[in-house]
Design an enzyme around this catalytic site. Structure first.
Site, PDB file in Angstrom:
ATOM      1  N   SER A  90      49.587  27.766  80.175  1.00 46.14           N
ATOM      2  CA  SER A  90      48.272  27.785  80.713  1.00 46.14           C
ATOM      3  C   SER A  90      48.284  27.324  82.125  1.00 46.14           C
ATOM      4  O   SER A  90      49.281  26.101  82.453  1.00 46.14           O
ATOM      5  CB  SER A  90      47.389  26.445  80.044  1.00 46.14           C
ATOM      6  OG  SER A  90      46.383  26.270  80.555  1.00 46.14           O
ATOM      7  N   SER A  92      45.702  26.087  84.073  1.00 46.88           N
ATOM      8  CA  SER A  92      44.874  25.049  84.567  1.00 46.88           C
ATOM      9  C   SER A  92      45.651  23.697  83.685  1.00 46.88           C
ATOM     10  O   SER A  92      45.832  22.509  84.503  1.00 46.88           O
ATOM     11  CB  SER A  92      43.560  24.963  83.844  1.00 46.88           C
ATOM     12  OG  SER A  92      43.452  25.183  82.626  1.00 46.88           O
ATOM     13  N   THR A 258      46.022  31.585  83.681  1.00 47.11           N
ATOM     14  CA  THR A 258      46.610  32.941  82.978  1.00 47.11           C
ATOM     15  C   THR A 258      45.510  34.091  82.845  1.00 47.11           C
ATOM     16  O   THR A 258      46.145  35.209  83.010  1.00 47.11           O
ATOM     17  CB  THR A 258      46.745  32.489  81.413  1.00 47.11           C
ATOM     18  OG1 THR A 258      45.664  31.966  80.932  1.00 47.11           O
ATOM     19  CG2 THR A 258      47.880  31.419  81.277  1.00 47.11           C
TER      20      THR A 258
END
Length: 341
Positions: A90, A92, A258
């Site tokens: 991921s 973030s 992503t």
């Protein structure tokens, strides 16, 4: 205060998306590899339920577990827990993890730049942090190899008819739709509709199109729907808005690292973007990630790119999640008013 369990958390967000980090109170899960450990957490559900379910969690929350790295080249490792998935990577969350590691002093900060290697379940990711006055101000993450899967294929969605969509992988798997064609400008007041429709599109894509990663065959589903707005030329490449619908029905507040990687892989596959160019992705709340293609590569038989994404993260607090032995809901609960059907 009495408790039979105490989990230590540093809370953070990256360009608006919450990504808390567990820094103590949880033993590393069993598994020879980080992927094995990820799979154990996903199947066991105990830790996921405790930190993601109400009353400690919520549909808006992601939580990352720090674990000792398996790869000797890594400085730290993390396992990502999202509302419905325990994904390979991921953007973030990796920005949140890097921010917490550096801003809290878990890993020593070097100014003006700190470099480190993080191990995610999907593989190693290089991190370069711009640092000043004890703060990691911008995190650059070299993401996992990203690739286009299916281009311009029909998808039948109940109530919508036939859409033309792409599918791609950018550290996680996406079905990508044209936001304008569906009537969206990607504004904050559209979030509920984007979230609900995105879940329907994702479910339809899993039923009709499917996805299997060439190197992780047990990652065999599409996680998200990315609503992509028009591309605009910028001095260094491109700029565009997007919103990602996350199961069971929320919109990512950040531009979704992503998704930025997956979109750049699609742009490369369509001849719209090449190595060295950049892409500024704008989220539904107006926050931005900057992506660029570092180089071309291959995943199995699929042409792929190595993307880099960058954004900012901030620590928002520290917490100790506890469990009273008389609590009648030790694993928490979920209700359909926020968690969806």
């Amino acid at each position: 205060m009495r408790s039979v369990k105490t989990i230590h958390v540093i809370s953070a967000h990256a360009e608006g998306e919450v990504g808390d980090v567990i820094v103590g109170g949880v033993a590393p899960p069993p598994g020879e590899t980080l992927w094995d450990q990820r799979s154990f957490i996903a199947k066991d559900q105990t830790l996921r339920d405790f930190v993601l379910n109400e009353p400690r969690g919520g549909v808006f929350r992601h939580v990352n577990l720090l674990v000792p790295p398996k790869d000797p080249n890594a400085d730290a490792a993390f396992i990502i827990m999202e509302p419905e998935d325990t994904p390979p990577m991921s953007g973030s969350n990796s920005i949140c993890v890097a921010t917490v590691l550096l801003d809290s002093g878990i890993i020593p900060m070097r100014e003006p730049e700190t470099t480190l290697m993080l191990e995610a379940p999907g593989g190693l990711v290089r991190v370069r942090a711009e640092c000043r006055d004890g703060k990691a101000e911008r995190i650059h993450v070299q993401n996992l190899p990203s690739f286009a899967d299916k281009l311009s294929v029909p998808l039948e969605v109940p109530g919508l008819g036939t859409l033309t969509v792409d599918t791609a992988y950018g550290g996680d798997s996406f079905v990508v739709v044209n936001a304008v064609a569906l009537g969206f400008e990607i504004t904050q007041n559209e979030a509920r509709d984007i979230a609900r429709l995105g879940v329907r599109i994702t479910n339809a894509a899993n039923e009709q199109l499917g996805f299997t990663h060439p190197e992780h065959p047990d990652w065999s589903h599409i996680s998200f729907c990315a609503f992509c707005g028009p591309l605009e030329k910028s001095p260094t490449g491109w700029r565009g808005k997007s919103a990602v619908a996350i199961q069971p029905g929320k919109v990512d507040r950040s531009p979704t690292g992503t998704a930025v990687s997956a979109r750049m892989a699609l742009m490369a596959a369509k001849g719209q973007m090449a190595s060295g160019q950049s892409f500024e992705a704008v989220s539904i709340i107006g926050s931005t990630f900057t992506g660029r293609i570092i180089q071309d590569t291959q995943v199995g038989s699929k042409p792929a790119v190595i993307p880099e994404i960058s954004g900012r993260g901030w620590i928002t607090g520290t917490h100790q999640h506890m469990l009273d032995p008389d609590d009648p809901w030790p694993g928490g609960y979920r209700l359909s008013d926020t968690w969806g059907a």
